[in-house]
Motif scaffolding. Structure first.
Motif, PDB file in Angstrom:
ATOM      1  N   TRP A   1       1.032  -1.364   0.231  1.00 44.16           N
ATOM      2  CA  TRP A   1      -0.534   0.061  -0.134  1.00 44.16           C
ATOM      3  C   TRP A   1       0.837   1.726  -0.320  1.00 44.16           C
ATOM      4  O   TRP A   1       0.271   2.410  -0.183  1.00 44.16           O
ATOM      5  CB  TRP A   1      -0.841  -0.341   1.767  1.00 44.16           C
ATOM      6  CG  TRP A   1      -2.066  -0.925   1.214  1.00 44.16           C
ATOM      7  CD1 TRP A   1      -2.269  -2.458   1.185  1.00 44.16           C
ATOM      8  CD2 TRP A   1      -3.013  -1.076   0.696  1.00 44.16           C
ATOM      9  NE1 TRP A   1      -3.374  -3.166   1.351  1.00 44.16           N
ATOM     10  CE2 TRP A   1      -3.842  -1.656   0.402  1.00 44.16           C
ATOM     11  CE3 TRP A   1      -3.567   0.620  -0.424  1.00 44.16           C
ATOM     12  CZ2 TRP A   1      -5.485  -2.312   0.020  1.00 44.16           C
ATOM     13  CZ3 TRP A   1      -4.988   0.339  -1.092  1.00 44.16           C
ATOM     14  CH2 TRP A   1      -6.050  -0.517  -0.273  1.00 44.16           C
TER      15      TRP A   1
ATOM     16  N   LEU B   1     -10.009   3.373  -3.933  1.00 41.25           N
ATOM     17  CA  LEU B   1      -9.039   2.772  -5.172  1.00 41.25           C
ATOM     18  C   LEU B   1      -9.458   2.776  -5.938  1.00 41.25           C
ATOM     19  O   LEU B   1      -8.505   4.020  -6.805  1.00 41.25           O
ATOM     20  CB  LEU B   1      -8.245   1.991  -4.907  1.00 41.25           C
ATOM     21  CG  LEU B   1      -6.164   1.900  -5.515  1.00 41.25           C
ATOM     22  CD1 LEU B   1      -5.492   3.351  -4.214  1.00 41.25           C
ATOM     23  CD2 LEU B   1      -5.916   0.235  -4.654  1.00 41.25           C
TER      24      LEU B   1
ATOM     25  N   PHE C   1      -8.367   6.389  -9.025  1.00 45.26           N
ATOM     26  CA  PHE C   1      -7.494   5.600 -10.163  1.00 45.26           C
ATOM     27  C   PHE C   1      -8.613   5.941 -11.384  1.00 45.26           C
ATOM     28  O   PHE C   1      -7.543   7.502 -12.106  1.00 45.26           O
ATOM     29  CB  PHE C   1      -7.079   4.351 -10.216  1.00 45.26           C
ATOM     30  CG  PHE C   1      -6.874   3.855 -11.013  1.00 45.26           C
ATOM     31  CD1 PHE C   1      -5.334   3.934 -11.097  1.00 45.26           C
ATOM     32  CD2 PHE C   1      -7.206   3.529 -12.438  1.00 45.26           C
ATOM     33  CE1 PHE C   1      -4.375   3.279 -12.212  1.00 45.26           C
ATOM     34  CE2 PHE C   1      -6.233   3.081 -13.529  1.00 45.26           C
ATOM     35  CZ  PHE C   1      -5.511   3.027 -12.982  1.00 45.26           C
TER      36      PHE C   1
ATOM     37  N   PHE D   1       0.505   8.332  -3.768  1.00 43.81           N
ATOM     38  CA  PHE D   1      -0.846   7.747  -4.698  1.00 43.81           C
ATOM     39  C   PHE D   1      -0.392   6.999  -5.387  1.00 43.81           C
ATOM     40  O   PHE D   1      -0.346   5.183  -5.371  1.00 43.81           O
ATOM     41  CB  PHE D   1      -1.341   8.746  -5.103  1.00 43.81           C
ATOM     42  CG  PHE D   1      -3.388   7.643  -5.107  1.00 43.81           C
ATOM     43  CD1 PHE D   1      -3.761   6.677  -4.452  1.00 43.81           C
ATOM     44  CD2 PHE D   1      -3.386   8.126  -6.989  1.00 43.81           C
ATOM     45  CE1 PHE D   1      -4.922   5.844  -5.140  1.00 43.81           C
ATOM     46  CE2 PHE D   1      -3.675   6.757  -7.657  1.00 43.81           C
ATOM     47  CZ  PHE D   1      -5.097   6.160  -6.654  1.00 43.81           C
ATOM     48  N   TRP D   2       0.862   7.455  -6.733  1.00 43.58           N
ATOM     49  CA  TRP D   2       0.868   6.709  -7.913  1.00 43.58           C
ATOM     50  C   TRP D   2       2.432   5.848  -7.805  1.00 43.58           C
ATOM     51  O   TRP D   2       2.150   4.952  -8.435  1.00 43.58           O
ATOM     52  CB  TRP D   2       1.167   7.833  -8.866  1.00 43.58           C
ATOM     53  CG  TRP D   2      -0.459   8.555  -9.484  1.00 43.58           C
ATOM     54  CD1 TRP D   2      -0.890  10.059  -9.188  1.00 43.58           C
ATOM     55  CD2 TRP D   2      -1.822   7.635  -9.672  1.00 43.58           C
ATOM     56  NE1 TRP D   2      -2.275   9.950  -9.613  1.00 43.58           N
ATOM     57  CE2 TRP D   2      -2.691   9.211 -10.202  1.00 43.58           C
ATOM     58  CE3 TRP D   2      -1.544   6.902 -10.811  1.00 43.58           C
ATOM     59  CZ2 TRP D   2      -3.175   8.913 -10.741  1.00 43.58           C
ATOM     60  CZ3 TRP D   2      -2.811   6.375 -11.334  1.00 43.58           C
ATOM     61  CH2 TRP D   2      -3.873   7.675 -11.644  1.00 43.58           C
TER      62      TRP D   2
ATOM     63  N   THR E   1      -1.438   0.743  -6.609  1.00 42.69           N
ATOM     64  CA  THR E   1      -1.925   1.398  -7.779  1.00 42.69           C
ATOM     65  C   THR E   1      -1.268   1.283  -8.780  1.00 42.69           C
ATOM     66  O   THR E   1      -1.754   1.003 -10.495  1.00 42.69           O
ATOM     67  CB  THR E   1      -1.234   2.997  -7.865  1.00 42.69           C
ATOM     68  OG1 THR E   1      -2.003   3.622  -6.200  1.00 42.69           O
ATOM     69  CG2 THR E   1      -1.786   3.918  -8.990  1.00 42.69           C
TER      70      THR E   1
END
Length: 826
Positions: free
Chosen positions: A299, A311, A315, A386-387, A392
C-alpha cells in the motif's frame, strides 16, 4: 601431573564423561594447559563431541587463537572418503588448482577452497563472502585492530601471523564462529551447527542461509539417509529462523522490519527475504511480521484499510486523491517506510531509490523522505504517494491488460484481414512491443536484478547477467510471458509475409489463449483465489500422470480395434484419427456402435479382397469392416470403457482428493510466498502501465546513457527491498538481535524443561535413582543378615569351646565359672 593432564582429558572425551572433564578444567587456563585444551577441542570437533566443545569454549578457550589454516584443513579432511562433500571438495580443488596462487611446499595440509565450493552451491547471490587480502596489505592489520577495539574477539583470523601466511587467510571466513558453522553444515554435524549458530551473530540470516545450503546439498546427495538428515536439519534451522524472527517482531516491529531488509555481508550481501526465497522457506513468509511488512509495502504511503472501491474511484478520478476518500498514514505511523528512503523519481520510472552515500558515511534513515515531505505540503505530496504505491501500479496494469485482451480479441475477430494492417492492429503491435520492453527491463535490470544484487566485490551492485537471467527464467509466469510474446512475434512475422496469412492467424489464435491464461497471475494477490490457484497448479501435475496412463491404454486399445475392424484401410490420416480421437470420445460416451458392431451392418462384400466383409451404414462410414473376430472388438470395447471410465477416472479423482487434502492445509503458505514475489515485482515496476510505460523506458535509457557519458557510477540495482544502515545503527541492530536470540534460547530451554516430556524424563531419572538406592539398601540388608549369621555361628562355637574347657581336666577345680549371657535389661 602436567604430563598426565592431556591424557586424562582425551580419556574423558573418548568415554563421553563431560561431568568428569568439567572438574578437571580450570576457569583460567595456564599457557601450558591452553595448548592441551586446544588439542582436546580439536579431538572433540573431529569426533563430533558437541558437549565437550561447549564445555571447552565455556572455560575461556579462544577460537581466534585456536583456528588456523592447518586445523581448518584437518577438520575438512574428516569428511568420509565416499561422501558428497568430499567429492565436491576434490572437484573444487582440481577445478581451481591452476588458478590458485603457488604456495611453498609444506607437509601441512592445505585448507580447501570453501569459497569456491559455496559459490558453486549457492551462486554469487547468497554465497558467504570471504575476505581476500594479499601479503603486506596495510589495511589488513588496521582492520583487525579496529575490530578488536570495537569489542570482543578479533574477526580476522591469523591476524598476527607472518606475512608469508597471509595467502592462506583468503580461505578463512570473517569470524572463527562462521568458519566452524559452515564446516558443521557442510559435514552435516547437526549438533555442532546448532551450537555455532547459537553463539554466532546474524542469527536470522544465518538460520535461513543454513536452510538454503542444507537443502541444496540434500538435492545433490545420493544417499537417501544422508539426504533425509540434511532435510531434517534444514527444517530445524527454518523453524529457528521463524521462531526467532517472531520473537524479534513481538519486541519491536520497526527493528524487525530493518532486520528483514538489512544486507548481510557474510551471505553475499543478501537480505533475509532473498535467503528465504532461495531456500523456499514458506513458513518464514507466513509469519505475521513478514506479511505485515509486505502489506505495508503493497500500500505504500496509503493506509492498508483503504477500501478497494475508493482506490478504483481515485484511479479513474485523480482529483479524489486530495479528498478524505483515500487515507494516508501519518509520519509517526510509517517507521519502516521512512527507513527505506525511496527516490520518487526513480520509483516512477521503475529504477529504484537514489544511490546511497559512501558506505563509510551512509545516510541516516529517513533523511530523504523527511526532506521530500519538507519541500511540499502534505496535500501536494499525496499525488506521488498515491501513484507510487505498488497497489496503484498493480491496478493500472490490470486495467491495461484487460484492455489489451479486448483489443486483441477485436483485431483477431474483426480487423484481421489479408489487407494491410489497420490502425487498431498497429496499436496492438505497439502495445505488445511495450510489453516486450518491460520484460527486457525485468530480465536485464529490474526486480530480478534486485534479487541478484550484491556481487563479489565491494563496488559491485548487480550480479552478472547470466545470474539475473537465470533468476528471471526460473519464474513460471515469466516463462509464460516469453512464450506469449514469442508467439506474438511469430504471428506478426507470418502476418506480414505474403502467403502465410492463414498461418499467422492460427498462431495469433493460439497466442491469445496464452495471453488470457496469463490473467491467473493477476488473481494470485487475492486472499481467496490465490490459494485456489496454488491448488490448481499442483493438480496439473496429477493430470499429466493421468494422461500418461490414459495414453498408454488408449493407444493399446485404438491400434488393436483398428487392426481388427479395417485391415485393408491404407488412408493414414483417417487411421490416426480412429486410433487416437475415437477412443478418446468413447470415454465421454460417444460410442458409434453402427461403425463397430457388424450385427448392425449390411453383410456384403464391398472389398476386392476375398473374405467376409460388412458395409457400415451411412455415406461417410469409411471402408469395409471385417467380420472375422468382431466379437473380440466388442469385448475390447467393454474392457476399455471399464478400465478408462471406472479405474483411471476414479484414480484421477483419488489423486485430486489427495492433492487437495495435502495442499489445502499448506496452500496459505504457498500463497504468501507467491505474494512476496508479486509485491516485489510491482514494487519495482513503473507506475505507467502499457502502452504508456514506454515513456518510463525512454527515461531509464536516457538516464543510463547520461550516467555512462558522465562516467558516474550507476545507481545500484533495484533496492526497494533493501536498507542501507550506518555502521553504528547496524551494530546496534545486531546487538539487539543477539539479545533477542539469548532471550529466545532461554525461553526455549525453559519451555523444554517445563514440558511434559522433560518432566517425565526428570521423574524417570528420580525413579531410577530411588530404585538404585533401594537396591543398595537391599544389599546392605543382605550383608547385615550374613553378619548376623556369622556372629551367631561364632557365639555357638565359643559356647562349645567354653563348655569343653569346663569339662576338661586342664582347668583346676574351684576355678571361676564361665561368664553367663547377659539378659535383657529391665
Amino acid at each position: 601431573m602436567a604430563a598426565l593432564y592431556p591424557h586424562v582429558l582425551s580419556l574423558t572425551s573418548d568415554l563421553t564423561w563431560p561431568s568428569v572433564c568439567a572438574h578437571l578444567l580450570p576457569h583460567s587456563s595456564h599457557p601450558c594447559q591452553s595448548v592441551h585444551l586446544e588439542a582436546s577441542l580439536m579431538d572433540a570437533l573431529l569426533n563430533d563431541r558437541h558437549e565437550f566443545v561447549r564445555l571447552l569454549i565455556s572455560r575461556g578457550l579462544s577460537l581466534g587463537h585456536f583456528l588456523t589454516p592447518t586445523r581448518l584443513a584437518q577438520l575438512y579432511s574428516a569428511a568420509p572418503p565416499n561422501s558428497l562433500i568430499r567429492s565436491l571438495l576434490d572437484h573444487v580443488s582440481h577445478g581451481s588448482g591452476p588458478k590458485s596462487p603457488a604456495l611453498k611446499p609444506s607437509a601441512e595440509p592445505r585448507p580447501p577452497d570453501v569459497e569456491q565450493l559455496l559459490l558453486m552451491l549457492l551462486g554469487e547471490m547468497c554465497a558467504p563472502r570471504y575476505h581476500t587480502w594479499v601479503a603486506g596489505d596495510p589495511h589488513h592489520d588496521l582492520g583487525c585492530r579496529e575490530r578488536r577495539h570495537l569489542g570482543g574477539e578479533s574477526t580476522c583470523l591469523l591476524s598476527v601471523r607472518a606475512a608469508s601466511e597471509h595467502m592462506l587467510d583468503a580461505v578463512l571466513g570473517q569470524t572463527p564462529w562462521s568458519d566452524l558453522f559452515l564446516w558443521a553444515l557442510l559435514l552435516n554435524r547437526a549438533q555442532m551447527a546448532l551450537y555455532f549458530w547459537e553463539i554466532g551473530s546474524n542469527a536470522v540470516a544465518s538460520a535461513l542461509g543454513a536452510c538454503l545450503l542444507l537443502r541444496v546439498l540434500a538435492r545433490l546427495e545420493s544417499e537417501a539417509e544422508e539426504a533425509a538428515r540434511r532435510k531434517d536439519l534444514a527444517a530445524k534451522f527454518e523453524g529457528l529462523g521463524v521462531d526467532l524472527f517472531g520473537e524479534c517482531y513481538r519486541n519491536s516491529e520497526d527493528r524487525a522490519a530493518r532486520l528483514l531488509l538489512r544486507r548481510c555481508p557474510f551471505w553475499g550481501d543478501a537480505t533475509c527475504f532473498q535467503l528465504a526465497m532461495q531456500a523456499d522457506a514458506r513458513a518464514f513468509f507466513a509469519q505475521d511480521g513478514v506479511q505485515s511488512l509486505l502489506t505495508q509495502k503493497w500500500w505504500g504511503e496509503m493506509d492498508s484499510t483503504t477500501p478497494i472501491w475508493a482506490l478504483v474511484l481515485a484511479f479513474f478520478c485523480p482529483p479524489l486523491i486530495y479528498t478524505d476518500l483515500i487515507t494516508f498514514r501519518r509520519p509517526e505511523e510509517e517507521p519502516t517506510q521512512k527507513d527505506l528512503a525511496f527516490d520518487m523519481d526513480g520509483g516512477l520510472n521503475g529504477e529504484g531509490p537514489a544511490r546511497p552515500a559512501d558506505p563509510t558515511e551512509k545516510i541516516s534513515l529517513g533523511v530523504m523522505s523527511q526532506s521530500s515531505r519538507g519541500r511540499c505540503s502534505p496535500r501536494l505530496s499525496r499525488w506521488p504517494q498515491f501513484w507510487g504505491a505498488p497497489v496503484t501500479a498493480f491496478l493500472g496494469n490490470v486495467f491495461s491488460y484487460l484492455l489489451f485482451l479486448l483489443l486483441f480479441a477485436r483485431v483477431l475477430l474483426i480487423d484481421f484481414q489479408p489487407t494491410p494492417p489497420g490502425a487498431l492492429e498497429l496499436l496492438l503491435y505497439f502495445w505488445a512491443f511495450t510489453l516486450l520492453c518491460e520484460e527486457f527491463r525485468q530480465g536485464l535490470g529490474g526486480d530480478w536484478g534486485s534479487l541478484a544484487t550484491g556481487g563479489r566485490g565491494p563496488g559491485s551492485s548487480q550480479a552478472p547477467l547470466r545470474h539475473r537471467l537465470h533468476l528471471y527464467l526460473t519464474d513460471t509466469w515469466n516463462q509464460c510471458d516469453l512464450v506469449a510474446l514469442a508467439g506474438f512475434l511469430l504471428g506478426v512475422g507470418c502476418r506480414l509475409i505474403p502467403g502465410l496469412y492463414e498461418l499467422g492467424r492460427t498462431v495469433f489464435c493460439l497466442d491469445f489463449m496464452v495471453f488470457t491464461l496469463r490473467l491467473l497471475h493477476i488473481f494470485t494477490v487475492n486472499k481467496q483465489l490465490g490459494p485456489k490457484i496454488v491448488i490448481v497448479n499442483k493438480m496439473m501435475k496429477d493430470v499429466f500422470f493421468f494422461l500418461f496412463f490414459l495414453g498408454v491404454w488408449l493407444v493399446a486399445y485404438g491400434v488393436a480395434t483398428e487392426g481388427l475392424l479395417r485391415p485393408q484401410d491404407q488412408d493414414l490420416p483417417k487411421i490416426l484419427r480412429r486410433v487416437f480421437y475415437r477412443p478418446y470420445l468413447q470415454i465421454f460416451g460417444q460410442i458409434p456402435q453402427e461403425d463397430m458392431d457388424v450385427a448392425l451392418m449390411e453383410h456384403v462384400n464391398c472389398s476386392s479382397e476375398l473374405g467376409f466383409w460388412a458395409r457400415p451404414s451411412g455415406p461417410q462410414a469409411g471402408s469395409c469392416i471385417s467380420l472375422y473376430a468382431n466379437w473380440l472388438v466388442v469385448l475390447l470395447l467393454v474392457i476399455f470403457l471399464l478400465v478408462a471410465n471406472i479405474v483411471l477416472v476414479n484414480l484421477l479423482i483419488a489423486m485430486f482428493s489427495y492433492t487437495f487434502g495435502k495442499v489445502q492445509g499448506n496452500s496459505d503458505l504457498y500463497w504468501k510466498a507467491q505474494r512476496y514475489s508479486l509485491i516485489r515485482e510491482f514494487h519495482s515496476r513503473p507506475v505507467l502501465a502499457p502502452p504508456l510505460i514506454i515513456i518510463s523506458h525512454v527515461c531509464l535509457l536516457i538516464r543510463g546513457l547520461s550516467n555512462r557519458r558522465a562516467r558516474s557510477p550507476a545507481s545500484p540495482g533495484n533496492q526497494h527491498f533493501r536498507v542501507h544502515l550506518p555502521k553504528e545503527t547496524e551494530r546496534e541492530l545486531l546487538t539487539w538481535e543477539s539479545v533477542r536470540k539469548e532471550n529466545f534460547l532461554l525461553a526455549r530451554a525453559r519451555d523444554k524443561r517445563e514440558s511434559d516430556s522433560e518432566r517425565l524424563k526428570r521423574t524417570s531419572q528420580k525413579v531410577d535413582t530411588a530404585l538404585k538406592q533401594l537396591r543398595q539398601i537391599r544389599e546392605y540388608e543382605q550383608r547385615l543378615k550374613g553378619l548376623e549369621q556369622e556372629v551367631q555361628h561364632c557365639s555357638r562355637v565359643l559356647g562349645w569351646v567354653a563348655e569343653a574347657l569346663s569339662r576338661s581336666a586342664l582347668l583346676p577345680p574351684g576355678g571361676p565359672p564361665p561368664p553367663t549371657h547377659p539378659g535383657p535389661k529391665d
